[in-house]
Design an enzyme around this catalytic site. Structure first.
Site, short mmCIF file in Angstrom:
data_model
loop_
_atom_site.label_atom_id
_atom_site.label_comp_id
_atom_site.label_asym_id
_atom_site.label_seq_id
_atom_site.Cartn_x
_atom_site.Cartn_y
_atom_site.Cartn_z
N ARG A 52 -12.33 -20.50 -31.37
CA ARG A 52 -10.99 -21.11 -31.33
C ARG A 52 -9.87 -20.06 -31.34
NH1 ARG A 52 -13.04 -25.22 -34.94
NH2 ARG A 52 -13.72 -26.94 -33.64
N LYS A 75 -0.30 -14.03 -20.13
CA LYS A 75 -0.93 -14.99 -19.19
C LYS A 75 -2.35 -14.54 -18.96
CE LYS A 75 2.63 -16.87 -16.20
NZ LYS A 75 3.13 -16.88 -14.81
N GLU A 124 3.18 -4.83 -6.84
CA GLU A 124 3.82 -5.44 -8.02
C GLU A 124 5.01 -4.59 -8.47
OE1 GLU A 124 3.34 -8.35 -9.31
OE2 GLU A 124 1.28 -8.96 -8.88
N LYS A 145 9.26 -6.28 -17.43
CA LYS A 145 8.35 -7.39 -17.73
C LYS A 145 8.60 -7.91 -19.15
CE LYS A 145 4.59 -9.99 -17.21
NZ LYS A 145 3.34 -10.18 -16.54
N GLU A 148 7.35 -19.86 -19.23
CA GLU A 148 7.76 -20.16 -17.87
C GLU A 148 8.37 -21.56 -17.76
OE1 GLU A 148 5.07 -18.33 -14.96
OE2 GLU A 148 5.52 -19.99 -13.64
N ARG A 157 10.88 -16.52 -15.79
CA ARG A 157 9.57 -15.88 -15.65
C ARG A 157 8.97 -16.17 -14.26
NH1 ARG A 157 4.73 -15.08 -20.07
NH2 ARG A 157 3.37 -13.92 -18.65
N ASN A 212 6.94 -14.46 -9.81
CA ASN A 212 6.04 -15.04 -8.83
C ASN A 212 6.51 -14.83 -7.40
OD1 ASN A 212 3.89 -17.68 -9.00
ND2 ASN A 212 4.20 -16.38 -10.77
N HIS A 223 4.15 -14.60 -4.49
CA HIS A 223 2.83 -15.03 -4.97
C HIS A 223 2.40 -16.40 -4.46
CE1 HIS A 223 3.21 -11.56 -7.52
NE2 HIS A 223 2.07 -11.80 -8.14
N HIS A 263 -0.94 -15.77 -2.96
CA HIS A 263 -2.19 -16.28 -3.55
C HIS A 263 -3.00 -17.04 -2.50
CE1 HIS A 263 -1.01 -16.19 -8.11
NE2 HIS A 263 -1.47 -15.04 -7.67
N HIS A 322 -5.22 -8.22 -4.36
CA HIS A 322 -4.08 -9.02 -4.79
C HIS A 322 -2.75 -8.43 -4.29
CE1 HIS A 322 -1.62 -11.60 -7.31
NE2 HIS A 322 -1.04 -10.54 -7.82
N1 GLY Z 1 2.27 -12.13 -13.60
C1 GLY Z 1 3.39 -12.98 -13.73
C2 GLY Z 1 3.68 -13.35 -15.14
O1 GLY Z 1 3.15 -12.76 -16.06
O2 GLY Z 1 4.45 -14.24 -15.37
#
Ligand code: GLY
Length: 333
Positions: A103, A125, A167, A201, A211, A216, A220, A223, A227, A239
């Protein structure tokens, strides 16, 4: 540098590779990949190590289960921290394992790729891919610590360094155009670049951890289409390569919608090309890409959402983008 989040905070500490291994508890379970095992065997010998196959294909349910069962076999307890030694794949996978084993246990991110250093190791994330799309299973589970050694980049294959540069460019395009001269240098100062990107970041995830405000989601940029391109290539494209193409196409989408100033896509394209990143992908089926995009986490009802540039260095989340506009851009690729 300290990153604050709703349950506390964690430190990002800069050190050498040797110091990373000195700092890690000798009993800590380490999950890594076969490339790193080969390079850093002298530091890993005698420790509890699970070695996975390098590559995006590893971020799946089978390996998630494998990690959990390995931890249980090793009798890893709640008081222990799991170490993610690797790039984004290992970091994301270990994060979701840590979020769910017993958990929830602590995990330490030791990013070894440029991409993981500037993006995935910070912000919490974590997750794995499904056959239906990237990162569709996951959680927000911040690390307890990030041990940052840019020295790891010395053993990172050149292609992977360039992959991470996508990135890095993303930060220049969405928020920090002042990074551009640093990124255009032939002999880049990666330690400086990584530190500047991590701070960007940090600011973004502290402002919008889950988000919910759209801030945040600006991370993206490139992306949503990227993606889908990555998935359509069956993860043959890395990626960063896929989001490089995605950034150019999303800049073009923004231009067509009158959101992004005309000429931005061409500028972005030439920066990325000069870095050695691909910016077009001919062999893609627009309808298939659109179908993959319908599984994107930002979709609400039948509306697609995109982080689009309002200028070079400014980005915002836009909802309600019509599929017709997206298809137009994909078909012209
Ligand atoms: N990789 C995008 C984020 O962490 O929000």
């Amino acid at each position: 540098m300290v990153v604050k989040h709703s349950r506390g905070s964690y430190e990002i500490s800069t050190m050498s590779v040797e110091e990373v291994f000195q700092k890690l508890d000798p009993e800590a379970p380490i999950i890594t990949d076969n490339n790193l095992e080969a390079y850093y065997a002298k530091f890993l010998n005698g420790r509890k190590v699970l070695v996975l196959q390098a590559g995006e294909g590893t971020k799946n349910f089978a390996n998630y289960q494998k990690c959990l069962e390995w931890l249980a076999t090793q009798k890893v307890q709640r008081s222990q921290s799991i170490v993610a030694l690797g790039g984004g794949v290992v970091g994301d996978l270990v994060g979701i394992v840590a979020a769910t084993y017993l958990r929830g246990v602590k995990h330490i991110q030791v990013p070894t790729s440029l991409l993981a250093m500037v993006d995935s190791s910070v912000g919490g994330k974590v997750g794995i891919d499904l056959p239906q799309g990237k990162n569709l299973v996951g959680a927000f589970w911040p690390p307890s610590e990030v041990l940052l050694a840019t020295e790891f980049l010395k053993t990172l294959p050149h292609e992977q360094v360039i992959n991470g540069m996508a990135e890095v460019w993303k930060y220049a395009f969405i928020v920090a155009p002042e990074l551009t001269p640093l990124l255009e240098e032939s002999d880049r100062d990666y330690a400086k670049i990584v530190n500047l990107c991590i701070d960007l970041k940090r600011q973004t995830v502290e402002a919008d951890e889950f988000e919910t405000t759209g801030q945040r989601a600006t991370l993206n940029f490139g992306h949503t289409i990227g993606h889908a391109i990555e998935q359509a290539s069956d993860y043959q494209l890395l990626h960063g390569q896929a989001i490089s193409i995605g950034m150019v196409l999303e800049a073009r989408l923004g231009e067509n919608l009158g959101i992004t100033p005309t000429g931005t896509a061409t500028k972005i394209q030439s920066y990325l090309q000069r870095t050695g990143l691909p910016t077009t992908q001919k062999a893609t089926n627009p309808e298939q890409l659109l179908d993959f995009m319908r599984s994107d986490k930002k979709v609400s009802g039948s509306e697609l959402a995109f982080a689009l540039l309002t200028d070079l260095g400014a980005c915002k989340l836009f909802r309600g983008i019509s599929e017709k506009n997206v298809l137009e851009v994909l078909s012209a690729n």
